[in-house]
Design an enzyme around this catalytic site. Structure first.
Site, PDB file in Angstrom:
ATOM      1  N   ASN A   1       0.872  -1.172   0.000  1.00 42.34           N
ATOM      2  CA  ASN A   1       0.000   0.000   0.000  1.00 42.34           C
ATOM      3  C   ASN A   1       0.907   1.219   0.000  1.00 42.34           C
ATOM      4  O   ASN A   1       1.818   1.306   0.830  1.00 42.34           O
ATOM      5  CB  ASN A   1      -0.867   0.047   1.261  1.00 42.34           C
ATOM      6  CG  ASN A   1      -1.823  -1.115   1.341  1.00 42.34           C
ATOM      7  OD1 ASN A   1      -2.453  -1.482   0.371  1.00 42.34           O
ATOM      8  ND2 ASN A   1      -1.926  -1.717   2.519  1.00 42.34           N
TER       9      ASN A   1
ATOM     10  N   HIS B   1       7.960   4.892   5.550  1.00 37.61           N
ATOM     11  CA  HIS B   1       9.163   4.164   5.150  1.00 37.61           C
ATOM     12  C   HIS B   1       8.782   3.125   4.093  1.00 37.61           C
ATOM     13  O   HIS B   1       7.806   2.400   4.264  1.00 37.61           O
ATOM     14  CB  HIS B   1       9.773   3.476   6.364  1.00 37.61           C
ATOM     15  CG  HIS B   1      11.159   2.963   6.133  1.00 37.61           C
ATOM     16  ND1 HIS B   1      12.240   3.439   6.822  1.00 37.61           N
ATOM     17  CD2 HIS B   1      11.640   2.018   5.282  1.00 37.61           C
ATOM     18  CE1 HIS B   1      13.342   2.804   6.424  1.00 37.61           C
ATOM     19  NE2 HIS B   1      12.994   1.938   5.483  1.00 37.61           N
TER      20      HIS B   1
ATOM     21  N   HIS C   1       7.902   0.111   2.346  1.00 37.33           N
ATOM     22  CA  HIS C   1       7.735  -1.262   2.819  1.00 37.33           C
ATOM     23  C   HIS C   1       6.454  -1.852   2.249  1.00 37.33           C
ATOM     24  O   HIS C   1       5.586  -1.144   1.744  1.00 37.33           O
ATOM     25  CB  HIS C   1       7.677  -1.301   4.350  1.00 37.33           C
ATOM     26  CG  HIS C   1       6.388  -0.777   4.924  1.00 37.33           C
ATOM     27  ND1 HIS C   1       6.071   0.572   4.935  1.00 37.33           N
ATOM     28  CD2 HIS C   1       5.324  -1.412   5.480  1.00 37.33           C
ATOM     29  CE1 HIS C   1       4.879   0.739   5.490  1.00 37.33           C
ATOM     30  NE2 HIS C   1       4.398  -0.445   5.827  1.00 37.33           N
TER      31      HIS C   1
ATOM     32  N   GLN D   1       3.856  -5.715   2.715  1.00 43.77           N
ATOM     33  CA  GLN D   1       3.452  -6.736   3.664  1.00 43.77           C
ATOM     34  C   GLN D   1       3.218  -8.059   2.936  1.00 43.77           C
ATOM     35  O   GLN D   1       3.079  -8.102   1.710  1.00 43.77           O
ATOM     36  CB  GLN D   1       2.169  -6.332   4.391  1.00 43.77           C
ATOM     37  CG  GLN D   1       2.295  -5.063   5.198  1.00 43.77           C
ATOM     38  CD  GLN D   1       1.027  -4.725   5.949  1.00 43.77           C
ATOM     39  OE1 GLN D   1       0.566  -5.474   6.809  1.00 43.77           O
ATOM     40  NE2 GLN D   1       0.425  -3.590   5.613  1.00 43.77           N
TER      41      GLN D   1
END
Length: 372
Positions: A180, A191, A193, A195
Protein backbone atom coordinates in the site's frame (compact mmCIF):
# COMPACT_ATOMS: atom_id res chain seq x y z
CA UNK A 1 17.93 -24.17 -23.06
CA UNK A 2 20.28 -22.94 -20.35
CA UNK A 3 19.22 -19.92 -18.34
CA UNK A 4 21.04 -16.98 -20.02
CA UNK A 5 21.29 -15.10 -16.73
CA UNK A 6 21.72 -16.59 -13.27
CA UNK A 7 19.27 -15.58 -10.54
CA UNK A 8 20.23 -12.55 -8.49
CA UNK A 9 22.41 -13.73 -5.61
CA UNK A 10 20.38 -13.92 -2.42
CA UNK A 11 22.12 -13.86 0.93
CA UNK A 12 20.03 -14.26 4.07
CA UNK A 13 20.59 -14.13 7.82
CA UNK A 14 17.92 -15.39 10.22
CA UNK A 15 17.66 -13.67 13.60
CA UNK A 16 15.33 -13.62 16.60
CA UNK A 17 14.09 -10.41 18.19
CA UNK A 18 14.03 -9.89 21.99
CA UNK A 19 10.25 -10.38 21.91
CA UNK A 20 10.64 -13.72 20.12
CA UNK A 21 9.61 -12.66 16.62
CA UNK A 22 11.73 -13.87 13.70
CA UNK A 23 13.65 -11.42 11.53
CA UNK A 24 15.39 -12.27 8.24
CA UNK A 25 17.84 -9.90 6.60
CA UNK A 26 18.47 -10.27 2.87
CA UNK A 27 21.25 -8.83 0.74
CA UNK A 28 22.91 -8.84 -2.65
CA UNK A 29 26.15 -9.39 -0.70
CA UNK A 30 26.77 -11.31 2.52
CA UNK A 31 24.69 -9.88 5.37
CA UNK A 32 26.48 -8.36 8.35
CA UNK A 33 24.77 -7.15 11.52
CA UNK A 34 26.33 -4.54 13.79
CA UNK A 35 25.12 -4.47 17.36
CA UNK A 36 22.19 -6.24 18.96
CA UNK A 37 18.98 -7.32 17.23
CA UNK A 38 16.36 -4.78 18.41
CA UNK A 39 12.64 -4.73 19.00
CA UNK A 40 10.43 -1.76 19.95
CA UNK A 41 9.28 -3.77 22.96
CA UNK A 42 10.78 -6.82 24.70
CA UNK A 43 7.34 -8.16 25.54
CA UNK A 44 6.13 -11.14 23.49
CA UNK A 45 3.32 -10.41 21.07
CA UNK A 46 -0.03 -11.59 22.43
CA UNK A 47 -2.20 -11.83 19.33
CA UNK A 48 -5.53 -13.66 19.35
CA UNK A 49 -7.00 -13.13 15.88
CA UNK A 50 -10.22 -14.86 14.93
CA UNK A 51 -12.10 -15.54 11.70
CA UNK A 52 -15.86 -15.42 11.23
CA UNK A 53 -17.63 -16.84 8.20
CA UNK A 54 -19.77 -14.51 6.10
CA UNK A 55 -22.62 -16.78 4.94
CA UNK A 56 -23.91 -14.48 2.17
CA UNK A 57 -20.55 -13.66 0.59
CA UNK A 58 -18.94 -17.03 1.24
CA UNK A 59 -15.74 -15.56 2.73
CA UNK A 60 -13.90 -15.15 5.99
CA UNK A 61 -13.68 -11.86 7.91
CA UNK A 62 -10.61 -11.28 10.13
CA UNK A 63 -10.94 -9.84 13.65
CA UNK A 64 -7.81 -8.66 15.49
CA UNK A 65 -8.62 -6.26 18.32
CA UNK A 66 -4.95 -5.90 19.30
CA UNK A 67 -4.32 -4.00 16.05
CA UNK A 68 -6.11 -0.92 17.38
CA UNK A 69 -2.87 0.07 19.12
CA UNK A 70 -0.59 -0.21 16.07
CA UNK A 71 1.77 2.59 15.09
CA UNK A 72 0.02 5.44 13.26
CA UNK A 73 1.95 8.13 11.32
CA UNK A 74 4.77 8.54 13.85
CA UNK A 75 6.98 11.67 13.76
CA UNK A 76 10.08 11.42 11.53
CA UNK A 77 12.39 11.13 14.53
CA UNK A 78 10.72 7.86 15.48
CA UNK A 79 10.63 5.62 12.47
CA UNK A 80 10.13 2.01 13.61
CA UNK A 81 11.23 0.69 10.20
CA UNK A 82 14.58 2.49 10.16
CA UNK A 83 17.71 0.86 11.61
CA UNK A 84 18.17 1.57 15.31
CA UNK A 85 20.50 4.48 16.07
CA UNK A 86 19.78 4.86 19.80
CA UNK A 87 19.68 1.58 21.81
CA UNK A 88 17.46 3.33 24.34
CA UNK A 89 14.83 3.78 21.62
CA UNK A 90 14.99 0.55 19.60
CA UNK A 91 13.21 0.11 16.28
CA UNK A 92 12.48 -3.04 14.32
CA UNK A 93 15.80 -3.20 12.44
CA UNK A 94 19.48 -3.40 13.39
CA UNK A 95 22.42 -1.52 11.99
CA UNK A 96 24.30 -3.51 9.38
CA UNK A 97 24.90 -4.37 5.76
CA UNK A 98 21.76 -5.69 4.10
CA UNK A 99 19.22 -4.59 1.48
CA UNK A 100 15.82 -5.95 2.56
CA UNK A 101 14.40 -7.01 5.92
CA UNK A 102 11.42 -9.22 6.71
CA UNK A 103 9.94 -9.66 10.16
CA UNK A 104 6.76 -10.92 11.75
CA UNK A 105 4.25 -8.11 12.22
CA UNK A 106 3.84 -6.91 15.82
CA UNK A 107 0.15 -6.34 15.10
CA UNK A 108 -0.87 -9.36 13.01
CA UNK A 109 -4.32 -10.07 11.60
CA UNK A 110 -3.37 -13.76 11.42
CA UNK A 111 -0.81 -15.90 13.28
CA UNK A 112 0.35 -19.50 13.00
CA UNK A 113 -0.20 -19.90 16.76
CA UNK A 114 -3.65 -18.30 16.99
CA UNK A 115 -5.57 -19.85 19.92
CA UNK A 116 -9.12 -21.06 19.62
CA UNK A 117 -11.39 -18.06 20.31
CA UNK A 118 -13.99 -18.02 23.07
CA UNK A 119 -17.39 -19.34 22.14
CA UNK A 120 -18.98 -17.04 19.62
CA UNK A 121 -21.38 -17.02 16.68
CA UNK A 122 -21.53 -19.98 14.36
CA UNK A 123 -18.68 -20.00 11.90
CA UNK A 124 -16.06 -18.59 14.31
CA UNK A 125 -12.56 -20.08 14.37
CA UNK A 126 -8.94 -19.23 15.12
CA UNK A 127 -7.29 -16.74 12.77
CA UNK A 128 -4.53 -19.05 11.56
CA UNK A 129 -2.05 -17.62 9.08
CA UNK A 130 0.89 -15.25 9.05
CA UNK A 131 1.52 -11.52 8.59
CA UNK A 132 4.98 -10.25 7.73
CA UNK A 133 6.44 -6.81 7.07
CA UNK A 134 8.87 -6.46 4.15
CA UNK A 135 11.12 -3.39 4.42
CA UNK A 136 12.39 -2.58 0.93
CA UNK A 137 15.35 -0.42 1.93
CA UNK A 138 17.18 1.01 4.91
CA UNK A 139 16.48 4.48 3.49
CA UNK A 140 13.31 6.12 4.77
CA UNK A 141 13.05 8.54 1.86
CA UNK A 142 12.90 6.34 -1.21
CA UNK A 143 10.29 4.39 -3.10
CA UNK A 144 10.17 0.88 -4.45
CA UNK A 145 10.87 2.34 -7.89
CA UNK A 146 14.00 4.11 -6.54
CA UNK A 147 15.68 0.75 -5.96
CA UNK A 148 18.28 -0.35 -8.48
CA UNK A 149 17.21 -3.01 -10.97
CA UNK A 150 19.12 -5.70 -9.11
CA UNK A 151 17.48 -4.68 -5.83
CA UNK A 152 14.01 -4.99 -7.35
CA UNK A 153 15.05 -8.41 -8.65
CA UNK A 154 16.20 -9.25 -5.13
CA UNK A 155 12.77 -8.23 -3.82
CA UNK A 156 11.11 -10.69 -6.21
CA UNK A 157 13.49 -13.36 -4.89
CA UNK A 158 12.63 -12.41 -1.31
CA UNK A 159 8.90 -12.73 -2.06
CA UNK A 160 9.61 -16.15 -3.58
CA UNK A 161 11.66 -17.21 -0.56
CA UNK A 162 9.00 -16.08 1.91
CA UNK A 163 6.37 -18.01 -0.07
CA UNK A 164 8.49 -21.17 0.10
CA UNK A 165 9.15 -20.74 3.83
CA UNK A 166 5.48 -20.18 4.62
CA UNK A 167 4.51 -23.17 2.50
CA UNK A 168 6.98 -25.29 4.47
CA UNK A 169 4.99 -24.70 7.67
CA UNK A 170 2.29 -27.00 6.29
CA UNK A 171 -0.38 -24.57 7.52
CA UNK A 172 -0.57 -22.16 4.58
CA UNK A 173 -2.53 -22.51 1.33
CA UNK A 174 -2.12 -19.05 -0.21
CA UNK A 175 0.41 -16.20 0.04
CA UNK A 176 -0.24 -12.59 -0.98
CA UNK A 177 2.57 -10.04 -1.11
CA UNK A 178 1.42 -6.45 -1.46
CA UNK A 179 2.35 -2.80 -1.01
CA UNK A 180 0.00 0.00 0.00
CA UNK A 181 1.48 3.38 -0.87
CA UNK A 182 0.13 6.78 0.14
CA UNK A 183 -2.01 8.04 3.00
CA UNK A 184 -4.90 7.95 0.52
CA UNK A 185 -4.68 4.15 0.64
CA UNK A 186 -4.41 4.09 4.43
CA UNK A 187 -0.63 3.90 4.86
CA UNK A 188 0.43 4.63 8.45
CA UNK A 189 4.22 4.36 7.97
CA UNK A 190 5.94 6.18 5.12
CA UNK A 191 9.16 4.16 5.15
CA UNK A 192 9.12 2.12 1.90
CA UNK A 193 7.74 -1.26 2.82
CA UNK A 194 5.15 -3.85 1.95
CA UNK A 195 3.45 -6.74 3.66
CA UNK A 196 2.80 -10.43 3.22
CA UNK A 197 -0.41 -12.11 4.29
CA UNK A 198 -0.45 -15.89 4.35
CA UNK A 199 -3.76 -17.72 4.68
CA UNK A 200 -4.67 -21.23 5.81
CA UNK A 201 -7.32 -21.20 3.08
CA UNK A 202 -7.62 -19.89 -0.48
CA UNK A 203 -9.10 -16.35 -0.37
CA UNK A 204 -12.02 -15.45 -2.67
CA UNK A 205 -10.03 -13.52 -5.27
CA UNK A 206 -7.47 -16.26 -5.77
CA UNK A 207 -10.15 -18.96 -5.64
CA UNK A 208 -12.09 -17.24 -8.40
CA UNK A 209 -8.95 -16.73 -10.51
CA UNK A 210 -8.19 -20.43 -10.12
CA UNK A 211 -11.71 -21.44 -11.13
CA UNK A 212 -11.81 -19.10 -14.14
CA UNK A 213 -8.39 -20.04 -15.49
CA UNK A 214 -9.03 -23.71 -14.79
CA UNK A 215 -12.19 -23.57 -16.88
CA UNK A 216 -10.27 -21.78 -19.66
CA UNK A 217 -7.55 -24.43 -19.73
CA UNK A 218 -10.13 -27.21 -19.76
CA UNK A 219 -11.88 -25.61 -22.74
CA UNK A 220 -8.85 -24.50 -24.77
CA UNK A 221 -6.11 -26.88 -23.67
CA UNK A 222 -3.63 -24.15 -22.79
CA UNK A 223 -3.12 -21.56 -20.05
CA UNK A 224 -5.14 -18.35 -20.23
CA UNK A 225 -2.00 -16.24 -19.76
CA UNK A 226 -0.42 -17.61 -22.94
CA UNK A 227 -3.34 -16.42 -25.07
CA UNK A 228 -3.66 -13.15 -23.16
CA UNK A 229 -0.01 -12.23 -23.77
CA UNK A 230 -0.24 -13.22 -27.44
CA UNK A 231 -3.42 -11.19 -27.96
CA UNK A 232 -2.06 -8.09 -26.22
CA UNK A 233 1.17 -8.24 -28.18
CA UNK A 234 -0.70 -8.63 -31.44
CA UNK A 235 -3.02 -5.72 -30.66
CA UNK A 236 -0.39 -3.45 -29.12
CA UNK A 237 -3.09 -0.98 -28.08
CA UNK A 238 -2.79 -1.65 -24.39
CA UNK A 239 0.91 -2.51 -24.12
CA UNK A 240 2.92 -0.15 -21.95
CA UNK A 241 6.31 -1.89 -22.17
CA UNK A 242 7.43 -5.19 -23.70
CA UNK A 243 10.76 -6.37 -22.31
CA UNK A 244 10.70 -9.72 -24.09
CA UNK A 245 10.50 -12.04 -21.08
CA UNK A 246 8.03 -9.76 -19.27
CA UNK A 247 5.60 -7.01 -20.20
CA UNK A 248 3.20 -4.46 -18.75
CA UNK A 249 -0.29 -3.75 -20.02
CA UNK A 250 -3.42 -1.86 -19.10
CA UNK A 251 -5.73 -4.88 -19.26
CA UNK A 252 -8.77 -4.58 -21.54
CA UNK A 253 -10.97 -5.13 -18.49
CA UNK A 254 -9.18 -2.60 -16.22
CA UNK A 255 -11.29 -1.51 -13.26
CA UNK A 256 -9.11 1.50 -12.33
CA UNK A 257 -8.34 4.26 -14.84
CA UNK A 258 -4.61 3.51 -15.04
CA UNK A 259 -4.62 -0.06 -13.72
CA UNK A 260 -1.44 -1.77 -14.90
CA UNK A 261 -0.52 -5.45 -14.92
CA UNK A 262 3.07 -6.68 -14.93
CA UNK A 263 3.34 -10.21 -16.30
CA UNK A 264 5.91 -12.81 -17.27
CA UNK A 265 5.62 -13.71 -20.95
CA UNK A 266 5.76 -17.41 -20.03
CA UNK A 267 2.84 -18.76 -17.98
CA UNK A 268 3.94 -19.86 -14.51
CA UNK A 269 2.17 -20.01 -11.17
CA UNK A 270 4.84 -18.98 -8.65
CA UNK A 271 7.69 -16.50 -8.52
CA UNK A 272 9.98 -19.42 -7.76
CA UNK A 273 9.07 -20.90 -11.17
CA UNK A 274 10.75 -18.00 -13.00
CA UNK A 275 14.29 -18.29 -14.34
CA UNK A 276 16.87 -15.72 -13.32
CA UNK A 277 16.50 -13.89 -16.63
CA UNK A 278 12.71 -13.87 -16.32
CA UNK A 279 12.87 -12.52 -12.78
CA UNK A 280 15.24 -9.74 -13.85
CA UNK A 281 12.96 -8.83 -16.77
CA UNK A 282 9.89 -8.77 -14.53
CA UNK A 283 11.76 -6.49 -12.11
CA UNK A 284 12.69 -4.04 -14.88
CA UNK A 285 9.12 -3.89 -16.14
CA UNK A 286 7.74 -3.43 -12.62
CA UNK A 287 10.11 -0.53 -11.92
CA UNK A 288 9.25 1.02 -15.27
CA UNK A 289 5.50 0.77 -14.58
CA UNK A 290 5.85 2.42 -11.16
CA UNK A 291 7.97 5.27 -12.54
CA UNK A 292 5.43 5.92 -15.31
CA UNK A 293 2.58 6.08 -12.79
CA UNK A 294 4.49 8.64 -10.71
CA UNK A 295 5.43 10.61 -13.82
CA UNK A 296 1.87 10.62 -15.16
CA UNK A 297 0.67 13.53 -12.99
CA UNK A 298 4.04 14.53 -11.55
CA UNK A 299 3.20 13.28 -8.05
CA UNK A 300 3.75 10.09 -6.11
CA UNK A 301 0.80 8.03 -7.26
CA UNK A 302 -1.07 6.40 -4.37
CA UNK A 303 -1.50 2.76 -5.29
CA UNK A 304 -2.02 -0.81 -4.19
CA UNK A 305 0.38 -3.39 -5.59
CA UNK A 306 -0.61 -7.05 -5.32
CA UNK A 307 1.40 -10.13 -6.31
CA UNK A 308 -0.87 -12.98 -7.38
CA UNK A 309 0.62 -16.46 -7.09
CA UNK A 310 -0.96 -19.88 -7.39
CA UNK A 311 -2.38 -21.58 -4.29
CA UNK A 312 0.15 -23.81 -2.56
CA UNK A 313 -1.88 -27.03 -2.76
CA UNK A 314 -0.91 -27.39 -6.45
CA UNK A 315 0.65 -27.61 -8.86
CA UNK A 316 -1.77 -25.30 -10.65
CA UNK A 317 -0.39 -24.84 -14.20
CA UNK A 318 -3.52 -22.91 -15.11
CA UNK A 319 -2.94 -20.12 -12.56
CA UNK A 320 -1.25 -16.98 -13.97
CA UNK A 321 1.48 -15.41 -11.86
CA UNK A 322 1.17 -11.64 -12.29
CA UNK A 323 1.39 -8.32 -10.45
CA UNK A 324 -1.56 -5.93 -10.41
CA UNK A 325 -1.14 -2.19 -9.78
CA UNK A 326 -4.25 -0.25 -8.76
CA UNK A 327 -3.53 3.52 -9.00
CA UNK A 328 -5.96 5.59 -6.95
CA UNK A 329 -5.77 8.84 -8.93
CA UNK A 330 -8.04 8.91 -12.00
CA UNK A 331 -6.98 12.47 -12.88
CA UNK A 332 -4.72 15.09 -11.25
CA UNK A 333 -5.99 15.55 -7.69
CA UNK A 334 -9.01 13.29 -8.26
CA UNK A 335 -9.29 10.04 -6.36
CA UNK A 336 -11.05 6.88 -7.47
CA UNK A 337 -13.39 6.04 -4.61
CA UNK A 338 -15.04 2.68 -4.28
CA UNK A 339 -18.67 3.63 -3.84
CA UNK A 340 -22.15 2.30 -4.63
CA UNK A 341 -21.72 -0.11 -7.51
CA UNK A 342 -18.19 -1.17 -6.51
CA UNK A 343 -18.98 -1.82 -2.85
CA UNK A 344 -22.62 -2.77 -3.14
CA UNK A 345 -22.54 -4.91 -6.28
CA UNK A 346 -18.86 -5.70 -6.80
CA UNK A 347 -18.89 -4.19 -10.31
CA UNK A 348 -16.57 -1.31 -11.14
CA UNK A 349 -17.32 1.80 -13.16
CA UNK A 350 -14.27 3.14 -15.02
CA UNK A 351 -14.11 6.64 -16.53
CA UNK A 352 -11.36 5.86 -19.03
CA UNK A 353 -10.99 3.25 -21.76
CA UNK A 354 -7.93 1.03 -21.22
CA UNK A 355 -6.63 1.81 -24.72
CA UNK A 356 -6.57 5.54 -23.93
CA UNK A 357 -4.94 4.99 -20.54
CA UNK A 358 -2.25 2.77 -22.07
CA UNK A 359 -1.46 5.38 -24.71
CA UNK A 360 -1.07 8.01 -22.00
CA UNK A 361 1.25 5.79 -19.98
CA UNK A 362 3.35 4.93 -23.04
CA UNK A 363 3.81 8.64 -23.63
CA UNK A 364 5.24 9.11 -20.12
CA UNK A 365 9.01 8.82 -19.93
CA UNK A 366 10.02 6.75 -16.90
CA UNK A 367 12.52 9.52 -16.14
CA UNK A 368 9.54 11.80 -15.43
CA UNK A 369 8.85 9.71 -12.34
CA UNK A 370 12.39 9.97 -10.98
CA UNK A 371 13.20 12.28 -8.11
CA UNK A 372 9.59 12.82 -7.00
Amino acid sequence: MADPAPPTALYAADCVKPDGRPLTLYGLAPVRVRGAIPSPSPEPVDARPALRWHPLRGEWVMYAAHRMGRTFLPPPEYNPLAPTTDPQHPTELPQGDYDIAVFENRFPSLTLTAPEPPAGPAGTRAGVGACEVVVFSQSAQGRLCDLRDEQVTLLLSVWADRTARLAATGQIQSVLAFENRGVEVGVTLHHPHGQIYAYDHIPPVQARMLAQTGAYRAQHGRPWLADFVADERQSGERLVRDDGLALSVVPPFARYSYETWVLPARPVGLLSDLSGAERASLARVLKDALLRLDGLFGVRMPYLLTVHQAPLDGPHPEFPLHIELYPYLRAPGRMKYLAGTEQGAGEFANDKLPEVAAAELRAVSPSAGEGL
